[in-house]
Design a protein around this motif. Structure first.
Motif, PDB file in Angstrom:
ATOM      1  N   ASN A  96       0.820  -1.210   0.000  1.00  0.00           N
ATOM      2  CA  ASN A  96       0.000   0.000   0.000  1.00  0.00           C
ATOM      3  C   ASN A  96       0.855   1.261   0.000  1.00  0.00           C
ATOM      4  N   TYR A  97       1.927   1.244   0.766  1.00  0.00           N
ATOM      5  CA  TYR A  97       2.823   2.392   0.806  1.00  0.00           C
ATOM      6  C   TYR A  97       3.472   2.607  -0.565  1.00  0.00           C
ATOM      7  N   GLY A  98       3.865   1.516  -1.213  1.00  0.00           N
ATOM      8  CA  GLY A  98       4.437   1.630  -2.554  1.00  0.00           C
ATOM      9  C   GLY A  98       3.468   2.273  -3.529  1.00  0.00           C
ATOM     10  N   TYR A  99       2.203   1.858  -3.483  1.00  0.00           N
ATOM     11  CA  TYR A  99       1.190   2.457  -4.365  1.00  0.00           C
ATOM     12  C   TYR A  99       0.937   3.924  -4.010  1.00  0.00           C
ATOM     13  N   GLN A 100       1.009   4.256  -2.735  1.00  0.00           N
ATOM     14  CA  GLN A 100       0.847   5.655  -2.329  1.00  0.00           C
ATOM     15  C   GLN A 100       1.966   6.506  -2.940  1.00  0.00           C
ATOM     16  N   LEU A 101       3.187   5.982  -2.896  1.00  0.00           N
ATOM     17  CA  LEU A 101       4.305   6.701  -3.502  1.00  0.00           C
ATOM     18  C   LEU A 101       4.115   6.853  -5.010  1.00  0.00           C
ATOM     19  N   LEU A 102       3.635   5.791  -5.658  1.00  0.00           N
ATOM     20  CA  LEU A 102       3.359   5.880  -7.100  1.00  0.00           C
ATOM     21  C   LEU A 102       2.342   6.973  -7.381  1.00  0.00           C
ATOM     22  N   GLY A 103       1.298   7.007  -6.577  1.00  0.00           N
ATOM     23  CA  GLY A 103       0.263   8.006  -6.747  1.00  0.00           C
ATOM     24  C   GLY A 103       0.774   9.428  -6.580  1.00  0.00           C
ATOM     25  N   ASN A 104       1.851   9.569  -5.815  1.00  0.00           N
ATOM     26  CA  ASN A 104       2.465  10.878  -5.602  1.00  0.00           C
ATOM     27  C   ASN A 104       3.561  11.174  -6.621  1.00  0.00           C
ATOM     28  N   GLY A 105       3.729  10.267  -7.597  1.00  0.00           N
ATOM     29  CA  GLY A 105       4.737  10.476  -8.636  1.00  0.00           C
ATOM     30  C   GLY A 105       6.155  10.155  -8.211  1.00  0.00           C
ATOM     31  N   GLN A 106       6.313   9.473  -7.077  1.00  0.00           N
ATOM     32  CA  GLN A 106       7.644   9.121  -6.584  1.00  0.00           C
ATOM     33  C   GLN A 106       8.007   7.708  -7.050  1.00  0.00           C
ATOM     34  N   HIS A 107       8.239   7.576  -8.349  1.00  0.00           N
ATOM     35  CA  HIS A 107       8.440   6.260  -8.959  1.00  0.00           C
ATOM     36  C   HIS A 107       9.649   5.519  -8.400  1.00  0.00           C
ATOM     37  N   ASP A 108      10.779   6.200  -8.312  1.00  0.00           N
ATOM     38  CA  ASP A 108      11.989   5.521  -7.844  1.00  0.00           C
ATOM     39  C   ASP A 108      11.850   5.043  -6.405  1.00  0.00           C
ATOM     40  N   LYS A 109      11.270   5.869  -5.565  1.00  0.00           N
ATOM     41  CA  LYS A 109      11.082   5.478  -4.158  1.00  0.00           C
ATOM     42  C   LYS A 109      10.073   4.333  -4.060  1.00  0.00           C
ATOM     43  N   ALA A 110       9.023   4.377  -4.882  1.00  0.00           N
ATOM     44  CA  ALA A 110       8.041   3.289  -4.892  1.00  0.00           C
ATOM     45  C   ALA A 110       8.699   1.978  -5.313  1.00  0.00           C
ATOM     46  N   ILE A 111       9.518   2.043  -6.338  1.00  0.00           N
ATOM     47  CA  ILE A 111      10.217   0.832  -6.800  1.00  0.00           C
ATOM     48  C   ILE A 111      11.104   0.290  -5.695  1.00  0.00           C
ATOM     49  N   GLN A 112      11.812   1.164  -5.006  1.00  0.00           N
ATOM     50  CA  GLN A 112      12.671   0.732  -3.904  1.00  0.00           C
ATOM     51  C   GLN A 112      11.854   0.016  -2.823  1.00  0.00           C
ATOM     52  N   ILE A 113      10.725   0.586  -2.454  1.00  0.00           N
ATOM     53  CA  ILE A 113       9.867  -0.004  -1.414  1.00  0.00           C
ATOM     54  C   ILE A 113       9.306  -1.345  -1.894  1.00  0.00           C
ATOM     55  N   LEU A 114       8.834  -1.392  -3.137  1.00  0.00           N
ATOM     56  CA  LEU A 114       8.239  -2.622  -3.649  1.00  0.00           C
ATOM     57  C   LEU A 114       9.297  -3.700  -3.905  1.00  0.00           C
ATOM     58  N   LEU A 115      10.517  -3.298  -4.219  1.00  0.00           N
ATOM     59  CA  LEU A 115      11.617  -4.270  -4.293  1.00  0.00           C
ATOM     60  C   LEU A 115      11.862  -4.889  -2.923  1.00  0.00           C
ATOM     61  N   THR A 116      11.822  -4.057  -1.897  1.00  0.00           N
ATOM     62  CA  THR A 116      11.973  -4.553  -0.532  1.00  0.00           C
ATOM     63  C   THR A 116      10.885  -5.581  -0.226  1.00  0.00           C
ATOM     64  N   ASN A 117       9.681  -5.314  -0.705  1.00  0.00           N
ATOM     65  CA  ASN A 117       8.577  -6.246  -0.470  1.00  0.00           C
ATOM     66  C   ASN A 117       8.850  -7.590  -1.140  1.00  0.00           C
ATOM     67  N   THR A 118       9.390  -7.574  -2.362  1.00  0.00           N
ATOM     68  CA  THR A 118       9.686  -8.854  -3.031  1.00  0.00           C
ATOM     69  C   THR A 118      10.850  -9.574  -2.354  1.00  0.00           C
ATOM     70  N   GLU A 119      11.753  -8.822  -1.761  1.00  0.00           N
ATOM     71  CA  GLU A 119      12.859  -9.455  -1.027  1.00  0.00           C
ATOM     72  C   GLU A 119      12.355 -10.103   0.258  1.00  0.00           C
ATOM     73  N   ARG A 120      11.444  -9.436   0.939  1.00  0.00           N
ATOM     74  CA  ARG A 120      10.901  -9.980   2.185  1.00  0.00           C
ATOM     75  C   ARG A 120       9.879 -11.080   1.948  1.00  0.00           C
ATOM     76  N   PHE A 121       9.163 -10.978   0.825  1.00  0.00           N
ATOM     77  CA  PHE A 121       8.101 -11.937   0.509  1.00  0.00           C
ATOM     78  C   PHE A 121       8.293 -12.444  -0.923  1.00  0.00           C
ATOM     79  N   PRO A 122       9.387 -13.183  -1.163  1.00  0.00           N
ATOM     80  CA  PRO A 122       9.737 -13.584  -2.539  1.00  0.00           C
ATOM     81  C   PRO A 122       8.738 -14.539  -3.194  1.00  0.00           C
ATOM     82  N   LYS A 123       7.892 -15.170  -2.429  1.00  0.00           N
ATOM     83  CA  LYS A 123       6.922 -16.105  -3.006  1.00  0.00           C
ATOM     84  C   LYS A 123       5.540 -15.488  -3.164  1.00  0.00           C
ATOM     85  N   SER A 124       5.466 -14.166  -3.034  1.00  0.00           N
ATOM     86  CA  SER A 124       4.189 -13.467  -3.171  1.00  0.00           C
ATOM     87  C   SER A 124       4.003 -12.983  -4.604  1.00  0.00           C
TER      88      SER A 124
END
Length: 103
Positions: free
Chosen positions: A25-53
């Protein structure tokens, strides 16, 4: 208030304990605010923490797609599909892959 460093530390600590959905949700909030790079960083963290999601990978794909990074978007959507996603996630990944001509 000029306490950027303190706020950044608080956010980092909160993300370290946050469940997958909250990070997403935080990643999508950042996307909505136009913060693409920060959103990608957050969502990458999510895939690292939850690689099977599948959902985490699908969301990362959307972030890359929104930024215009077609190559990484395709990789993320394909990874999502490889994880046997629920119907809605599968439909979303397939929709983007079709738009990119990747399926």
């Amino acid at each position: 208030m000029g306490k950027t460093a303190e706020a950044d530390k608080m956010m980092k600590d909160a993300l370290a304990a946050a469940p997958e959905a909250d990070i997403n949700n935080y990643g999508y909030q950042l996307l909505g605010n136009g913060q693409h790079d920060k959103a990608i960083q957050i969502l990458l963290t999510n895939t690292e923490r939850f690689p099977k999601s599948a959902n985490a990978w699908d969301s990362l794909g959307e972030a890359y797609a929104t930024k215009g990074d077609k190559e990484n978007a395709i990789k993320s959507f394909k990874k999502s599909l490889s994880l046997n996603p629920p119907a809605a996630t599968k439909a979303n990944s397939e929709k983007f892959l079709k738009q990119f001509g990747a399926i």
